[in-house]
Design a protein around this motif. Sequence first.
Motif, PDB file in Angstrom:
ATOM      1  N   ILE A  89      46.421 -48.503 -88.413  1.00  0.00           N
ATOM      2  CA  ILE A  89      47.799 -48.320 -87.943  1.00  0.00           C
ATOM      3  C   ILE A  89      48.679 -48.014 -89.153  1.00  0.00           C
ATOM      4  CG2 ILE A  89      49.627 -49.443 -86.635  1.00  0.00           C
ATOM      5  CD1 ILE A  89      47.033 -49.083 -85.126  1.00  0.00           C
ATOM      6  N   HIS A 279      51.973 -55.436-100.067  1.00  0.00           N
ATOM      7  CA  HIS A 279      50.763 -56.188 -99.783  1.00  0.00           C
ATOM      8  C   HIS A 279      49.554 -55.544-100.432  1.00  0.00           C
ATOM      9  CE1 HIS A 279      53.520 -57.251 -96.468  1.00  0.00           C
ATOM     10  NE2 HIS A 279      53.062 -58.445 -96.739  1.00  0.00           N
ATOM     11  N   LYS A 283      44.867 -55.312 -96.666  1.00  0.00           N
ATOM     12  CA  LYS A 283      45.524 -55.650 -95.397  1.00  0.00           C
ATOM     13  C   LYS A 283      45.678 -54.447 -94.494  1.00  0.00           C
ATOM     14  CE  LYS A 283      46.267 -59.782 -96.912  1.00  0.00           C
ATOM     15  NZ  LYS A 283      44.929 -60.097 -97.281  1.00  0.00           N
ATOM     16  N   LEU A 284      45.292 -53.256 -94.975  1.00  0.00           N
ATOM     17  CA  LEU A 284      45.486 -52.037 -94.170  1.00  0.00           C
ATOM     18  C   LEU A 284      44.673 -52.009 -92.899  1.00  0.00           C
ATOM     19  CD1 LEU A 284      46.525 -49.213 -93.474  1.00  0.00           C
ATOM     20  CD2 LEU A 284      44.963 -48.319 -95.167  1.00  0.00           C
ATOM     21  N   PRO A 285      43.387 -52.191 -92.794  1.00  0.00           N
ATOM     22  CA  PRO A 285      42.416 -52.766 -93.723  1.00  0.00           C
ATOM     23  C   PRO A 285      41.674 -51.708 -94.532  1.00  0.00           C
ATOM     24  CG  PRO A 285      41.442 -52.615 -91.552  1.00  0.00           C
ATOM     25  CD  PRO A 285      42.814 -52.014 -91.435  1.00  0.00           C
ATOM     26  N   LEU A 329      49.026 -45.721 -77.879  1.00  0.00           N
ATOM     27  CA  LEU A 329      49.385 -45.575 -79.291  1.00  0.00           C
ATOM     28  C   LEU A 329      49.784 -44.130 -79.562  1.00  0.00           C
ATOM     29  CD1 LEU A 329      46.418 -47.503 -80.907  1.00  0.00           C
ATOM     30  CD2 LEU A 329      48.757 -48.230 -80.906  1.00  0.00           C
TER      31      LEU A 329
END
Lengths: 445, 156
Positions: A89, A279, A283-285, A329
């Motif tokens: 995302i 970050h 964490k994107l991942p 989405l």
Amino acid sequence: MAASRGWRLIRHGRCWLSQAEFSGAPGPPDSLYPPIVASATAKSKAAKRRRLEHFHQRVHEAASIEEKLRLYGLLQRPKYMVYPQTFAINADRWYQSFTKTVFVPGLPPRAAPEAARAPEPGAAAPEPAAGAAARAPGAAAPEAAAEAAPDLDLDELRSLACDALLQESFYQNKKRPFLYRDQDHTPGPFLTQLISSLAALLCGRNPLLAASSLDLNPEVNYYWHHGEEVVVHGHRKGRVDPVRFQIDDHPHLQIRVPKQLPEVVPLESDLGDVPVIDHKPSKLPLFKKQYENKVFIGSKVADPCCYGHTQFHLIPDKLKRQRFLEANLEDQIEVAYRANGIASLFAWTAAQAMYQGFWNEADVTRPFVSQAVVTDGKYFALFCYQLNTLALTVETIQNNPRKNICWGTDSEPLYDVVEDGDVKGFNDEILLQLVQFLLNRPKEL
Amino acid sequence: MAARVRRAVYPLFQPGGPQLRLFRPDFFMAAVRPGVPQPADTAQFRVSMEMTKVDIKNYLEKIYNVPVVAVRTRIQHGAHNRRNHKNQRVKKPDYKVAYVQLGQGQTFQFPNLFPEKEQTPEARSFDDFKNKYLEEEAQRQRGDPRRGGVPDWFGL
């Protein structure tokens, strides 16, 4: 733990066993003594700095580009694998922050004199004017270019595109596509056929295309450092390390040329802001692996076609529009196209710059420009990338005001539907933009 | 969806069969404060070990109306090196952690559950009084500093 103890005995890749390598420049001629400098082997920050400078000097003085690339990617450590085609995302914002890229919607505006020469009429238009007008991509320019370049036969181009499409999707009798391999069934062959025939047709107009090299399913790799992090666990716990990234991309098609494309905007231009994400990349991942640090544009260094012209990417089945729509989405569809354009083009242009001898300590002196088309067979999104800086490491990014720039459009359909041997709703603008992309060339030609 | 309901045995799904629907699931999901900073749109949960990513998505969407875009899970191994009073190794239980990315631009920040209490003037003066009294008590207990810590029942 024997493995970690073994590592401390042999410093991987940096086996400086003699001080003779560190002799460096002699002192001033009137001094009897050698210059007083920090130690090279002590466990101190000054010694680490001196080792780093020695490494930079080794890379600067490398005999050939291959040697330079070999030294640049010598030390292997776990690094983040950046995939241009990702379902993560909001991946485009993360990729912009990793590559210090400004994203500008729409294609770049070309120079005014060429647009002013666009409304010239008719068949008597001289070749340079038609060539200059035909070289102008941009949503505003297509109609003007169509009028002013009458020797660009739109009907011929349209029939070429429709022939390729019908051949692949209607006339040829193909079996069912393999599971999740829809893009290899029809869009892939259609794209290959379309681009190779368009390039062959436009060779007469663009001498750069005549000298170009068309690669099928090439490999493009790039390795870089950006930012810093503290090692979390392992025998190197607590040390501050640069964050390493690697892109391994496989575009569907690629056109490499012997001369560089002209710059779009000056080197020091500032067209927007780079998104800042505090970050960690995980964490994107994004995941880490350790393997070869490769820098490759699609051909080896000795190849004369060492600059990039256009890449063509095919969206895989995992990222097709229907899946995003089913999962609610819709906004992530364009994000996937943009992330693909930004990451692939950054890797390609940066690898081209490294092939010319630039790296993060020796920043580029001229901008490197490349283009890309990301498509899923029906929807086309065009991107243009200008690489202004390679200096993304912690030390070199501090006083570096330059930013890389990526222009990109939203994905537009080339046609509406193919039924009964007929292509309905063919969109001429997209075809014209593609043709203008292919006709892009340096001003001297 | 495997459930920890005591004696229920759900029919195995076969193509053409009915979709399994659970109306009162026996699972828990606990929202926890992340140990490392997470992006604003990511919420961290401890979930039951048998839950899958699809289960977590359906659970949040159907029961709590939370739009979920992506779920990533991992299993945290509970440490097994604590010892009890009999020197037996005691294991902390394993648990599954889910990182849920919220949709529609929603963000989630774990709230501060123990905020600093604002002190009213009376409470502040009572606290001062209490601290002063405790200080005086401690001073009384300490004894003569000139004796260097030796108790006073020792010696003359």
